[in-house]
Write an enzyme that holds these catalytic residues in place. Structure first.
Site, PDB file in Angstrom:
ATOM      1  N   ASP A   1      -1.379  -5.511  -1.053  1.00 49.06           N
ATOM      2  CA  ASP A   1      -1.202  -5.384   0.612  1.00 49.06           C
ATOM      3  C   ASP A   1      -1.879  -4.206   1.129  1.00 49.06           C
ATOM      4  O   ASP A   1      -1.425  -3.307   0.997  1.00 49.06           O
ATOM      5  CB  ASP A   1       0.326  -5.460   0.896  1.00 49.06           C
ATOM      6  CG  ASP A   1       0.603  -5.403   2.267  1.00 49.06           C
ATOM      7  OD1 ASP A   1      -0.123  -5.337   3.316  1.00 49.06           O
ATOM      8  OD2 ASP A   1       1.646  -4.946   2.719  1.00 49.06           O
TER       9      ASP A   1
ATOM     10  N   GLU B   1      -4.087  -9.012   1.801  1.00 50.29           N
ATOM     11  CA  GLU B   1      -4.035  -9.524   2.878  1.00 50.29           C
ATOM     12  C   GLU B   1      -4.664  -9.409   3.628  1.00 50.29           C
ATOM     13  O   GLU B   1      -5.868  -8.431   4.343  1.00 50.29           O
ATOM     14  CB  GLU B   1      -2.714  -8.904   3.776  1.00 50.29           C
ATOM     15  CG  GLU B   1      -2.270  -8.570   4.776  1.00 50.29           C
ATOM     16  CD  GLU B   1      -0.934  -8.106   5.465  1.00 50.29           C
ATOM     17  OE1 GLU B   1      -1.481  -6.932   5.903  1.00 50.29           O
ATOM     18  OE2 GLU B   1       0.277  -7.848   5.432  1.00 50.29           O
TER      19      GLU B   1
ATOM     20  N   ASP C   1       5.839  -1.983   1.740  1.00 55.53           N
ATOM     21  CA  ASP C   1       4.517  -2.602   1.044  1.00 55.53           C
ATOM     22  C   ASP C   1       4.028  -3.893  -0.729  1.00 55.53           C
ATOM     23  O   ASP C   1       3.196  -4.086  -0.570  1.00 55.53           O
ATOM     24  CB  ASP C   1       3.369  -1.853   0.846  1.00 55.53           C
ATOM     25  CG  ASP C   1       3.193  -0.713   2.197  1.00 55.53           C
ATOM     26  OD1 ASP C   1       2.669  -0.673   2.898  1.00 55.53           O
ATOM     27  OD2 ASP C   1       4.576   0.192   1.996  1.00 55.53           O
TER      28      ASP C   1
END
Length: 179
Positions: free
Chosen positions: A7, A68, A141
């Site tokens: 992330d 991501e 996160d």
């Protein structure tokens, strides 16, 4: 399949490693966050993210890296940092010959919770349940990184079959009609 989920972020870059196959219980092998000080020079922050990701790659030896996909946010400064950290993760994987998959936030949320509009708390709760953890990983996160890895494990087989079908179609299309 062992997947390192990333992330991306400059201040907090979530990292999570999940192992398993679609349709079977999954196992978390590690979760954490690479942190950099907001007041540090950008080049040093990117170097710290790179070093952190390299350590995770060394320790866990994933077969895939799921990152991501960066999407447009209202704050250009935030999206730039996210994109830079994302590029570092992809570079680290590419340097080792590890395939990289990009997943959108809504794709990850839909895979893990069933809704592409799920809140962070819902994602954390489902990650906790799916990986049979005692509590949701903190900060968010870290949970998001695990969700990325889960999403990839569940979606990779279908994506692979689709890519193979497209490739077969392209080969047949170039051969033309048979006489």
């Amino acid at each position: 399949m062992r997947v390192l989920g990333v992330d991306p972020g400059l201040t907090r870059c979530g990292i999570g490693v999940v192992e398993g196959v679609a349709g079977r219980p999954l196992t978390m092998l590690g979760v954490g966050v690479v942190r950099t000080p907001a007041d540090a020079d950008l080049s040093h922050r990117l170097l710290a993210v790179e070093q952190g990701i390299e350590e995770w790659l060394d320790e866990h030896r994933p077969e895939f890296v799921a990152v991501e996909r960066v999407f447009s946010q209202h704050n250009v400064r935030t999206v730039m940092g996210t994109a830079q950290a994302s590029a570092v993760a992809m570079l680290c994987a590419a340097r080792r010959g590890i395939p990289v998959a990009l997943h959108t936030p809504s794709e990850v949320k839909a895979a893990v919770t069933g809704s592409g509009r799920a809140e962070k708390a819902q994602v954390g709760a489902m990650v906790t349940r799916l990986l049979r953890l005692a509590a949701p990983p903190k900060p968010a996160d870290a949970a998001d990184a695990l969700a990325l890895a889960i999403c990839h494990i569940w979606r990779a087989p279908a994506q692979s079959r689709l890519q193979q079908a497209v490739a077969r179609h392209a080969v047949h299309a170039t051969k033309g009609p048979m006489a």
